[in-house]
Each structure stands twice: as structure tokens, then as C-alpha cells.
Write an enzyme that holds these catalytic residues in place. Sequence first.
Site, mmCIF file in Angstrom:
data_model
loop_
_atom_site.group_PDB
_atom_site.id
_atom_site.type_symbol
_atom_site.label_atom_id
_atom_site.label_comp_id
_atom_site.label_asym_id
_atom_site.label_seq_id
_atom_site.Cartn_x
_atom_site.Cartn_y
_atom_site.Cartn_z
ATOM 1 N N ARG A 56 0.791 -1.224 0.000
ATOM 2 C CA ARG A 56 0.000 0.000 0.000
ATOM 3 C C ARG A 56 0.825 1.276 0.000
ATOM 4 O O ARG A 56 0.543 2.206 -0.756
ATOM 5 C CB ARG A 56 -0.924 0.062 1.234
ATOM 6 C CG ARG A 56 -2.257 -0.600 1.044
ATOM 7 C CD ARG A 56 -2.694 -1.212 2.343
ATOM 8 N NE ARG A 56 -1.766 -2.265 2.676
ATOM 9 C CZ ARG A 56 -1.907 -3.515 2.244
ATOM 10 N NH1 ARG A 56 -2.933 -3.857 1.541
ATOM 11 N NH2 ARG A 56 -0.995 -4.444 2.533
ATOM 12 N N THR A 57 1.849 1.334 0.853
ATOM 13 C CA THR A 57 2.610 2.586 0.946
ATOM 14 C C THR A 57 3.306 2.854 -0.381
ATOM 15 O O THR A 57 3.239 3.961 -0.931
ATOM 16 C CB THR A 57 3.621 2.514 2.111
ATOM 17 O OG1 THR A 57 2.914 2.141 3.285
ATOM 18 C CG2 THR A 57 4.304 3.849 2.338
ATOM 19 N N LYS A 85 26.543 -4.432 -1.981
ATOM 20 C CA LYS A 85 28.001 -4.351 -2.122
ATOM 21 C C LYS A 85 28.638 -3.686 -0.901
ATOM 22 O O LYS A 85 29.823 -3.442 -0.887
ATOM 23 C CB LYS A 85 28.350 -3.534 -3.375
ATOM 24 C CG LYS A 85 27.744 -4.062 -4.658
ATOM 25 C CD LYS A 85 28.114 -3.128 -5.809
ATOM 26 C CE LYS A 85 27.289 -3.447 -7.040
ATOM 27 N NZ LYS A 85 27.433 -2.399 -8.060
ATOM 28 N N ARG A 106 11.630 3.608 2.910
ATOM 29 C CA ARG A 106 11.285 2.634 3.961
ATOM 30 C C ARG A 106 12.520 1.787 4.230
ATOM 31 O O ARG A 106 13.189 1.346 3.295
ATOM 32 C CB ARG A 106 10.136 1.741 3.489
ATOM 33 C CG ARG A 106 9.924 0.537 4.395
ATOM 34 C CD ARG A 106 8.650 -0.188 4.091
ATOM 35 N NE ARG A 106 7.490 0.608 4.502
ATOM 36 C CZ ARG A 106 6.258 0.137 4.540
ATOM 37 N NH1 ARG A 106 6.010 -1.116 4.197
ATOM 38 N NH2 ARG A 106 5.254 0.901 4.909
ATOM 39 N N HIS A 134 5.841 5.597 11.372
ATOM 40 C CA HIS A 134 5.271 5.503 10.011
ATOM 41 C C HIS A 134 4.345 6.717 9.851
ATOM 42 O O HIS A 134 3.124 6.582 9.828
ATOM 43 C CB HIS A 134 4.520 4.187 9.892
ATOM 44 C CG HIS A 134 4.154 3.791 8.493
ATOM 45 N ND1 HIS A 134 4.332 4.610 7.390
ATOM 46 C CD2 HIS A 134 3.620 2.631 8.028
ATOM 47 C CE1 HIS A 134 3.905 3.959 6.323
ATOM 48 N NE2 HIS A 134 3.474 2.768 6.672
HETATM 49 C C1 NCD Z 1 2.178 -1.152 7.858
HETATM 50 C C2 NCD Z 1 3.683 -1.039 7.963
HETATM 51 O O1 NCD Z 1 4.401 -1.218 6.975
HETATM 52 O O2 NCD Z 1 4.136 -0.768 9.070
HETATM 53 N N1 NCD Z 1 1.727 -1.348 6.539
HETATM 54 C C3 NCD Z 1 1.444 -0.249 5.740
HETATM 55 O O3 NCD Z 1 2.287 0.557 5.494
HETATM 56 N N2 NCD Z 1 0.186 -0.142 5.315
HETATM 57 C C4 NCD Z 1 1.610 -2.190 8.754
HETATM 58 C C5 NCD Z 1 2.195 -3.568 8.718
HETATM 59 O O4 NCD Z 1 3.062 -3.897 7.903
HETATM 60 O O5 NCD Z 1 1.748 -4.359 9.536
#
Ligand code: NCD
Length: 305
Positions: A56-57, A85, A106, A134
Site C-alpha cells: 500500500r505505501t 556491495k 522505507r 510511520h
Molecule cells: C504497515 C507497515 O508497513 O508498518 N503497513 C502499511 O504501510 N500499510 C503495517 C504492517 O506492515 O503491519
Amino acid sequence: MLPFRHLVSSEQLTKDSLQHLFYVADMMGHIASTNGRTDILEDKIIALLFFEPSSRTMLSFQSAAQRLKAGIIFAQSSHTTSFQKGESLEDMIRVTASYSDVIVMRHHQAGSAQIAADISSVPFINAGDGDNEHPTQALTDTYTILKELGRLDNLRITFGFDPLQSRSIHSLARVLSLYDNNHFIFTGPPALRPSESFLSSLQDSGISCAVTEQLDEALDTDILYLNRLQEERFPDHALFKQLRRAYSLTKAMAATRDFIILDPLPRIDEISTEVDSLPRAAYFRQAAYGVPIRMALLASMLQRA
Ligand code: NCD
């Protein structure tokens, strides 16, 4: 105008900046559903660095960028980049900043977002750093609560079932602690109780918090915010296997109450699929709001909104 150049933690979000982002997100939602796209970022390039799995992100940032007509450059796992590397995060960010106008990252390591923001010569957005924060999920979640319930104050919010390790829970709780008269309840197995430092930071900001293992007690609430047990963050995988089905929301539990149900997704064991048909199951609407809110964030951080 936002009061920050980089978004690393939800602690940087103020009521004014949230109000601004929600206003812009409403306009972006309208653009997305009418014209489809707008050219306000057509001269910009967005770098997406995803060193941990994401659906999703990553997809909602890509969708947001496309709807703003920005270009995208993309690196996905640490196996296909020069991390393999032995390159440092600092060097990777320095170089990526010279290729782009904003970096979204991320990373599995808590604190990596701050390291990256300190180095980046272009605006930086934390898309999740380990079990820490997040903030763009918290923006999505707060926007969803406003759309579903019409307010962000005077709320009881229950967070489960891994408040120790869920960065989505950490970031959302910090944002909701800005608003008056909210009460937080954390529920889940004792081993996943939120840290004392996290609880005391919320209490210091004036929030009343309760912690209970009894799911039944925790269901007296306005919002049930669930997130899967964070399997990849368990130091002991046997403990994950033992706990993974200990807590799960069923339709029978939800049917007699009137809370809305949120989940940043992916859903694993924490919500039975039979719950999806309840009108108060808002998690797929929540996922959809990720696009207009990320459009608003990108446009505002690049000073076009
Ligand atoms: C969340 C995350 O990555 O922390 N997911 C997201 O971004 N929608 C929640 C999760 O992974 O459980």
C-alpha cells in the site's frame, strides 16, 4: 506552508499542518475522481527507496506521484541496490538526492529515517523505519477517522494487538495525542505490551492510557485500530508462532458494538474476513485515502500547495 522540510516522525505534525494537509487532500481527492491527474509536479522527480516489503505505501505513493504527473525513480530491495556491495545509507541518500527532488524511504532499521534526513539535500519522507515510526500512515489514519467520525477529539481508541512493535500504532497514537480528551487503550498479549517509555511520553502529553490483556474490556471504544503481529520484528520466532492467533476480531465480537474498525493492512490473523461485510469495517476505505493524503503531502512538501 508546512513547518518541516523533512517528515521523519509524526511528532513533527501540528494541528495546523494536519488541517492544511486534510484541506489539500480533499482537493486532491476531487481532482483524482474528476480529471484523474493534475500537472502541479510535472517538473519534479520523486525517488522511492523501499528496502523493506511494501504494498500500500509503495503503490499509493506511486499512484499519488502519477496523479501529480511527477516522474518516479525507484529502488526496491537491498539485494538489487549497492547496499548488497556494502554501500552506506548515507552515501546512498547523498547520491539519490542528486537524482531527485524528494526522497521517500522505507528501511528496516529504527532511526534510519533520521540518519537519511540529516544527509538529504532534498525533502525526505519516512515511509516506515523499523518498529519506530510511520508518519504517512498516521496521516492516512487520521484523515480516515475525520472522514468516518467527523472529529479527532473526545475519542476512545483501542490499539491492538502488537502495540510494542507496530510503527503504525506508535505514529497514530502520537498524532491523536494532539487532540483534546482522547483516551487510549492498548490490548494484546502481555509480551507485546507497549514500552514504558512510549506510554510515559503519551502521558506527558496529557493523554490517559490503559493497558489490558482482556479484549472484551478493550471493545468499549469508538475506534478499534488493529495491526497484525509484526512477525519480522520478533527476536524469537517461536513466540510469534505461539501468539499469532491468540487475538482475532470476529464478526460476533463486532456485531453488538458500534466502533469503527481500522487496520493499516496487510491483514493476517487479527481480523476475520467475515468482519469485512460490516459497514463499520473501514480498512479498505482507509487504504484508499492513502492516495489523496500522499498527493497532499508531496505537493505541500514541494511547496505547490
Ligand atoms: C504497515 C507497515 O508497513 O508498518 N503497513 C502499511 O504501510 N500499510 C503495517 C504492517 O506492515 O503491519
